[in-house]
Every structure is written in C-alpha cells, then in structure tokens.
Design a protein around this motif. Structure first.
Motif, PDB file in Angstrom:
ATOM      1  N   ASP A   1      -1.736  27.772  38.070  1.00 59.57           N
ATOM      2  CA  ASP A   1      -0.306  27.839  38.382  1.00 59.57           C
ATOM      3  C   ASP A   1       0.338  26.465  38.232  1.00 59.57           C
ATOM      4  O   ASP A   1       1.405  26.319  37.636  1.00 59.57           O
ATOM      5  N   LEU A   2      -0.316  25.465  38.791  1.00 57.89           N
ATOM      6  CA  LEU A   2       0.201  24.098  38.708  1.00 57.89           C
ATOM      7  C   LEU A   2       0.355  23.656  37.259  1.00 57.89           C
ATOM      8  O   LEU A   2       1.367  23.044  36.876  1.00 57.89           O
ATOM      9  N   ALA A   3      -0.634  23.962  36.439  1.00 62.89           N
ATOM     10  CA  ALA A   3      -0.584  23.573  35.032  1.00 62.89           C
ATOM     11  C   ALA A   3       0.600  24.232  34.320  1.00 62.89           C
ATOM     12  O   ALA A   3       1.247  23.616  33.464  1.00 62.89           O
ATOM     13  N   GLU A   4       0.880  25.489  34.686  1.00 63.05           N
ATOM     14  CA  GLU A   4       2.019  26.194  34.069  1.00 63.05           C
ATOM     15  C   GLU A   4       3.333  25.506  34.441  1.00 63.05           C
ATOM     16  O   GLU A   4       4.183  25.249  33.581  1.00 63.05           O
ATOM     17  N   TYR A   5       3.501  25.200  35.707  1.00 63.13           N
ATOM     18  CA  TYR A   5       4.699  24.495  36.157  1.00 63.13           C
ATOM     19  C   TYR A   5       4.823  23.143  35.459  1.00 63.13           C
ATOM     20  O   TYR A   5       5.886  22.772  34.965  1.00 63.13           O
ATOM     21  N   ALA A   6       3.717  22.404  35.447  1.00 62.34           N
ATOM     22  CA  ALA A   6       3.741  21.052  34.889  1.00 62.34           C
ATOM     23  C   ALA A   6       4.123  21.066  33.419  1.00 62.34           C
ATOM     24  O   ALA A   6       4.901  20.224  32.955  1.00 62.34           O
ATOM     25  N   SER A   7       3.594  22.034  32.666  1.00 57.99           N
ATOM     26  CA  SER A   7       3.892  22.079  31.232  1.00 57.99           C
ATOM     27  C   SER A   7       5.378  22.279  30.988  1.00 57.99           C
ATOM     28  O   SER A   7       5.940  21.734  30.026  1.00 57.99           O
ATOM     29  N   LEU A   8       6.037  23.033  31.856  1.00 62.39           N
ATOM     30  CA  LEU A   8       7.458  23.294  31.683  1.00 62.39           C
ATOM     31  C   LEU A   8       8.307  22.093  32.100  1.00 62.39           C
ATOM     32  O   LEU A   8       9.300  21.763  31.443  1.00 62.39           O
ATOM     33  N   TYR A   9       7.919  21.433  33.193  1.00 62.30           N
ATOM     34  CA  TYR A   9       8.664  20.242  33.618  1.00 62.30           C
ATOM     35  C   TYR A   9       8.372  19.042  32.721  1.00 62.30           C
ATOM     36  O   TYR A   9       9.202  18.132  32.613  1.00 62.30           O
ATOM     37  N   GLU A  10       7.223  19.028  32.060  1.00 62.72           N
ATOM     38  CA  GLU A  10       6.974  17.980  31.076  1.00 62.72           C
ATOM     39  C   GLU A  10       7.950  18.103  29.916  1.00 62.72           C
ATOM     40  O   GLU A  10       8.338  17.109  29.310  1.00 62.72           O
ATOM     41  N   LYS A  11       8.359  19.331  29.641  1.00 67.23           N
ATOM     42  CA  LYS A  11       9.324  19.557  28.569  1.00 67.23           C
ATOM     43  C   LYS A  11      10.725  19.138  28.997  1.00 67.23           C
ATOM     44  O   LYS A  11      11.458  18.487  28.254  1.00 67.23           O
ATOM     45  N   SER A  12      11.118  19.504  30.212  1.00 68.38           N
ATOM     46  CA  SER A  12      12.510  19.284  30.637  1.00 68.38           C
ATOM     47  C   SER A  12      12.733  17.977  31.374  1.00 68.38           C
ATOM     48  O   SER A  12      13.844  17.438  31.363  1.00 68.38           O
ATOM     49  N   GLY A  13      11.686  17.477  32.047  1.00 70.99           N
ATOM     50  CA  GLY A  13      11.889  16.321  32.908  1.00 70.99           C
ATOM     51  C   GLY A  13      12.681  16.695  34.151  1.00 70.99           C
ATOM     52  O   GLY A  13      12.928  17.877  34.433  1.00 70.99           O
ATOM     53  N   PHE A  14      13.116  15.682  34.889  1.00 69.57           N
ATOM     54  CA  PHE A  14      13.765  15.906  36.186  1.00 69.57           C
ATOM     55  C   PHE A  14      15.232  15.478  36.202  1.00 69.57           C
ATOM     56  O   PHE A  14      15.868  15.490  37.256  1.00 69.57           O
ATOM     57  N   ARG A  15      15.757  15.103  35.049  1.00 69.11           N
ATOM     58  CA  ARG A  15      17.124  14.565  35.033  1.00 69.11           C
ATOM     59  C   ARG A  15      18.140  15.586  35.537  1.00 69.11           C
ATOM     60  O   ARG A  15      18.927  15.293  36.447  1.00 69.11           O
ATOM     61  N   TYR A  16      18.143  16.782  34.959  1.00 67.64           N
ATOM     62  CA  TYR A  16      19.099  17.793  35.419  1.00 67.64           C
ATOM     63  C   TYR A  16      18.737  18.350  36.799  1.00 67.64           C
ATOM     64  O   TYR A  16      19.629  18.537  37.639  1.00 67.64           O
ATOM     65  N   PRO A  17      17.456  18.619  37.098  1.00 63.46           N
ATOM     66  CA  PRO A  17      17.123  19.110  38.437  1.00 63.46           C
ATOM     67  C   PRO A  17      17.548  18.177  39.569  1.00 63.46           C
ATOM     68  O   PRO A  17      17.842  18.644  40.669  1.00 63.46           O
ATOM     69  N   LEU A  18      17.590  16.881  39.332  1.00 68.99           N
ATOM     70  CA  LEU A  18      18.065  15.986  40.380  1.00 68.99           C
ATOM     71  C   LEU A  18      19.582  16.064  40.538  1.00 68.99           C
ATOM     72  O   LEU A  18      20.115  15.853  41.636  1.00 68.99           O
TER      73      LEU A  18
END
Length: 313
Positions: free
Chosen positions: A209-226
C-alpha cells in the motif's frame, strides 16, 4: 485491483486521472484527503460496485496522476468543486452520491451546497461540514507546533519533507495521523522528526500500500497538496449561510485525532453541525482512527451501503 480501470479525462483545461469500477445506473464519486490518493478508496470502490453501483475515484488536480495546475499557489477549494462538476459533465453523469474523506469532505459538501441538483447524498469520513474561511481554523486554538500551522508556512514543509524521500514522508504521515493525539512538534523539531524510523506501519497498511501511495506522490510531489488544503483553508469563498439539504452521513472513529480539534467534539456530538446539514446521521466506530476506511473497511462499507440503500427506498 485489476478490475478497476483507469483513464484520463480533460476537465477545465487539465487532465484528471480517474479510477472506475462497476456498471450500475447510480454513481458513487469518491474524493480523497491527504496524504491519500484515489487508491485510498480501494476497499470501498469494490464494495459499492459489488452492490450494483458505479464507483468512481479521482486524483484531485495537482495530486498523483492528474495534471498540475499552471499556478498551484493560486489554488482554492473552489477549484476542486468546479472540477467535480466538470468531471460529471464530461462523463454525462447527472447526479451522484459523493463520499469525501479528510479534506475531501470540504468539496463534497460544497458541491451539495452550490449544486444541489447534482447530489443524491453525501457521506464524509472523519471531517464534518466545515466552510473554509478566516474563522474555520483559528491558530490560537491549537499548539504552536501543530502540523497544520507548520504546513501553512511557505517553505517550511517543503524543507522538512525535502530531507527525506517521498516514501518516507508518506510513511511518517500515515503513522503520525494514525494516532489519537494532535500531531504537534516542539520548537526545536519539525513534523517529520515526530516519527522514529523504527516505528512500524499500522497493521492494516501494508508495504505494498505504501509503495502505491509513494509512486503517485513521486509523480505529483507536494506543491499543490500543501496549497490545497492547508494554505487555502482560511480563504473566504464568499458563501453565506450554507445549507446541505441532501441526506448525509458522517462516519468518525472515536480515536480520530480530529476530535481533539478545539470545539470539534461539541460541534459533532452536540448536534451543532446539523444547523448546516439538517438531514445528517452520525455513526461512530469505537476503535477507529483517522484512516477508519482503511483500518475497518468492512464496517465502513456496511455503513456506506446502508446509507445508499436507504436513499433508494
């Protein structure tokens, strides 16, 4: 998960990632929170599809496999509301049940307020109706090192997260948000320092599960989520005297740290929330935490399905 199909669809100038399962005539649209993504709804999507509904989950703009907006720091919750309506129009869906988790509850309810003709009902997990604006989150009601306050400071979370790889950031936030206490750092700490590297993941959240989440956030980063939710939650949206007329359900874990927010317990248990959502039912899960839908999927699925079927009567 192989039954879930994925595609992109143009919405308001951006390409949004959509996950879908089920062919039923009634549609359930799932809206994630942070640090979540479409995948957070894996248990619920299959359950509602098996019950005869069409289940759709998206990555919000700026998240996961969806496009980044051209000016992320200009984003507000209204962008998410308009994206939902744009998505429904693009898919020629007239009306949906909306399910929102964490900050996903905000656009879920705002769609019901601003576009009531498009909503059969609203389910939110962990977060009740909250209208963004200056009074929605008052800093003096929280510890100085509270994570929301830290993440509202431009550059601070970026520097904190930037010390670690994306997978470790997601791991730390999942561990931190699974607790029952408000996540807050001391003056000489950053939020990522609150989690020891040896702390295991929650038993209901796997390395896969963690790997799935990480792969998606590696693509988008945290700029917009912040930006959305944290740096826009106090922005006035110009909405006065909002009312959610659609039937609604709030599911909340008794050990969710959200209940420690100043005034939150009285707002929910005292029924003040029903001023804004008159047709609201509230269900508590005794051992549930902030990720109650992943921690206790069968209980949450039963509550969601019971709510959906109640609206069919």
């Amino acid at each position: 998960m192989e039954q879930i199909k994925h595609f992109h669809i143009p919405v308001r100038g951006l390409s949004l990632h959509v996950a879908e399962i089920g062919l039923g005539p009634k549609v359930v649209l799932f809206l994630h929170g942070f640090p979540e993504i479409w995948y957070t709804w894996r248990h619920q999507m299959k359950a509602v599809a098996d019950a005869g509904y069409r289940a759709i989950a998206i990555d919000f703009r700026g998240y996961g496999l969806s496009d980044q907006p051209p000016e992320p720091e200009e984003g507000t919750f209204m962008d998410l509301v308009e994206d939902v309506i744009g998505l429904l129009d693009a898919l020629t869906i007239d009306k949906v049940f909306v399910v929102g988790k964490d900050f996903g509850a905000v656009p879920a309810y705002l769609v019901a307020v601003l576009h009531p003709q498009r909503v059969h009902g609203v389910v939110t997990l962990g977060v009740p109706f909250m209208l963004p604006g200056p009074s929605s989150f008052q800093a003096d009601h929280f510890p100085r090192g509270f994570y929301v306050l830290r993440w509202q400071e431009p550059g601070r979370a970026e520097a904190d997260f930037g010390r670690l790889d994306v997978k470790t950031v997601i791991r730390n936030i999942y561990i931190l948000f699974s607790g029952s206490e408000l996540p807050a750092a001391n003056d000489n700490q950053e939020i990522m320092d609150l989690v020891d590297a040896s702390t295991p993941l929650p038993t209901w959240f796997s390395e896969e599960d963690l790997a799935e989440y990480a792969s998606l956030y590696e693509k988008s980063g945290f700029r917009y989520p912040l930006q959305v939710p944290y740096r826009t939650m106090t922005k006035d949206l110009g909405i006065t005297n909002p009312k959610v007329e659609a039937p609604a359900l709030l599911v909340i874990g008794e050990k969710d740290y959200i209940l420690k927010f100043s005034g939150m317990e009285d707002y929910i248990r005292g029924g003040l929330v029903k001023y804004f959502v008159p047709n609201l039912d509230i269900a508590y899960i005794a051992e549930g935490g902030h990720f109650v839908h992943e921690q206790s999927p069968e209980k949450v699925n039963d509550l969601i399905l019971s709510f959906l079927k109640k609206q069919e009567i």
